[in-house]
Every structure is written in structure tokens, then in C-alpha cells.
Design an enzyme around this catalytic site. Structure first.
Site, PDB file in Angstrom:
ATOM      1  N   LYS A   3      17.553   3.812  49.452  1.00  0.00           N
ATOM      2  CA  LYS A   3      18.480   3.574  50.561  1.00  0.00           C
ATOM      3  C   LYS A   3      19.147   2.212  50.375  1.00  0.00           C
ATOM      4  CE  LYS A   3      17.856   5.175  55.351  1.00  0.00           C
ATOM      5  NZ  LYS A   3      17.062   5.004  56.583  1.00  0.00           N
TER       6      LYS A   3
HETATM    7  O1  G3P Z   1      17.307   6.115  60.069  1.00  0.00           O
HETATM    8  C1  G3P Z   1      17.925   5.190  60.927  1.00  0.00           C
HETATM    9  C2  G3P Z   1      17.230   5.196  62.238  1.00  0.00           C
HETATM   10  O2  G3P Z   1      15.868   4.878  62.065  1.00  0.00           O
HETATM   11  C3  G3P Z   1      17.851   4.236  63.223  1.00  0.00           C
HETATM   12  O3  G3P Z   1      17.510   4.709  64.472  1.00  0.00           O
HETATM   13  O4  G3P Z   1      17.073   4.563  66.893  1.00  0.00           O
HETATM   14  O5  G3P Z   1      16.928   2.485  65.446  1.00  0.00           O
HETATM   15  O6  G3P Z   1      19.157   3.551  65.929  1.00  0.00           O
HETATM   16  P1  G3P Z   1      17.673   3.769  65.739  1.00  0.00           P
END
Ligand code: G3P
Length: 218
Positions: free
Chosen positions: A83
Site C-alpha cells: 500500500k
Molecule cells: O482502509 C482505510 C480505512 O481503514 C480508513 O477508514 O474509518 O479510518 O476512515 P477510516
């Protein structure tokens, strides 16, 4: 639609992988930090549990170091997808790694312009963060629709739209309607997708009526 699980929690991964519905895993530095464990060890353990793509994110911001880190992560297991963030150095690294045959997941995507650049850089996956756009009053699903429309216009683009920052089942359903290839789903959201009160009510009624027959299948 492929279902990846968005977590580095090995216990959650084992539980959900046992359903047979998990096609891959995505992690990021915040999710890994939450485990309190060694990053490389966690990635190796996850790769043993789930045969599908396991995203492991570089933490450098310059191309040279990203490339070194990416090669080290890719060497952990054949199902590691490296990533990288959607920055000029990240896409430069994406190009080199993807040209060498390494799967790359370009993350922190918030615009169609960024997604187009990631496809040109040979990204295997592009990760638009729908929830974080919603959080600032921008329609995250509209971005998914835009990216799918652009990618579908070119046979030469084989980058998969990987919907990230999923906040609930509706994000998954609406993205699926748009033809997004993958959703990376937090464990709690996937568990919520199973649930419907009418299913519970109907099953209880079936079992109560079956019990009255006094029969057993076995
Ligand atoms: O894969 C990206 C994800 O983990 C981000 O999620 O909820 O932190 O925006 P969030």
C-alpha cells in the site's frame, strides 16, 4: 464484489475468514498500531490466515525509502499487496513496483483526478475513502461512481476500485450497485450485514414449529 476485511486484528480475521466470505485484508499504520504488535509479524500471520491479497502500507514518504520498504513488505509473502499513499512519490513507487509484478494498493484517494493518476501508475487497487469524504459533507459514493465510470471507459485500465473508509452496510450496497470491484469492510460492518430482524423472527418460528413435530433429522 470482493469483500476484504479492514483490520489488523488477527482474532477478528480468523473469526471472519472461517465464514469463507473473506477475499482479502487491508491494513494501514493506524490499524496496525491498534494491535500493539510488531508490524512485520502481524502481516506474516495475516498472510498465513487469508490466502487473498493482504495490504501492508509503507510508512516512508520519499520514493527511494518507499521502494525499499515496499520490496521488504512484498517479500513477506506472495499475497502481500503493497500500500502506498496517493502522492507523487507514492505513485512513482507504485509504477516501479507494479512494473516488477508486485500488487499495489494506492490509498488515501479523495478525487477522480487522483484515481486516474493511480491507474496510469499501474495500481492494482485504488482506495477511495468514502467515509472520510462523507465526514466533511462531500458525497463519498459520488466519487466511487465517477471512478467506476472513468475506469470502465478504458479497456486498458485494469485497476480495481477498492471502496475504503466504509462506515456501514449502505456504503457496501451502494458501491456494489455502481460496480465497484472490492469493498474493504470493518469487522463490525460485515457482522451487521448478516443481521435482519425478520430473519431472526422467521428462524425462531421455523424452529418452534419444528420442535412441535418431535422429529430429528439426525
Ligand atoms: O482502509 C482505510 C480505512 O481503514 C480508513 O477508514 O474509518 O479510518 O476512515 P477510516
Amino acid at each position: 464484489m470482493k469483500f476484504f476485511i479492514d483490520t489488523a486484528d488477527v482474532a477478528e480475521i480468523r473469526e471472519l475468514a472461517a465464514t469463507g466470505l473473506v477475499d482479502g485484508i487491508t491494513t494501514n499504520p493506524s490499524l496496525v498500531a491498534k494491535t500493539g504488535r510488531d508490524f512485520l509479524e502481524v502481516v506474516a500471520e495475516i498472510c498465513d490466515i487469508v490466502p487473498g491479497p493482504v495490504s501492508a502500507e509503507v510508512t516512508a514518504t520519499d520514493h527511494e525509502t518507499m521502494l525499499t520498504e515496499g520490496r521488504k513488505l512484498a517479500a513477506i509473502a506472495s499475497n502481500v499487496a503493497v500500500k502506498v499513499p496517493l502522492t507523487p512519490d507514492g505513485l512513482k513507487t507504485c509504477k516501479v513496483l507494479s512494473d516488477a509484478g508486485t500488487e499495489v494498493n494506492v490509498t488515501l484517494c479523495f478525487s477522480a483526478a487522483q484515481a486516474l493518476l493511480a491507474a496510469k501508475a499501474g495500481a492494482t487497487y485504488i482506495s477511495p475513502f468514502v467515509g472520510r469524504l462523507d465526514d466533511i459533507g462531500i458525497d463519498g459514493l459520488e466519487l466511487i461512481s465517477e471512478i467506476v465510470e472513468i475506469y470502465d471507459a478504458y479497456a486498458s485500465i485494469d485497476t480495481q476500485v477498492l471502496v475504503a473508509s466504509v462506515r456501514g452496510p449502505l456504503h457496501v450496497i451502494e458501491a456494489a450497485k455502481m460496480g465497484a470491484h472490492v469493498a474493504t469492510i470493518p469487522p463490525g460492518v460485515l457482522k451487521a450485514m448478516f443481521n435482519h430482524p425478520l430473519t431472526d423472527k422467521g428462524l425462531n418460528a421455523f424452529l418452534a414449529d419444528w420442535a412441535k413435530t418431535g422429529q430429528s433429522i439426525l
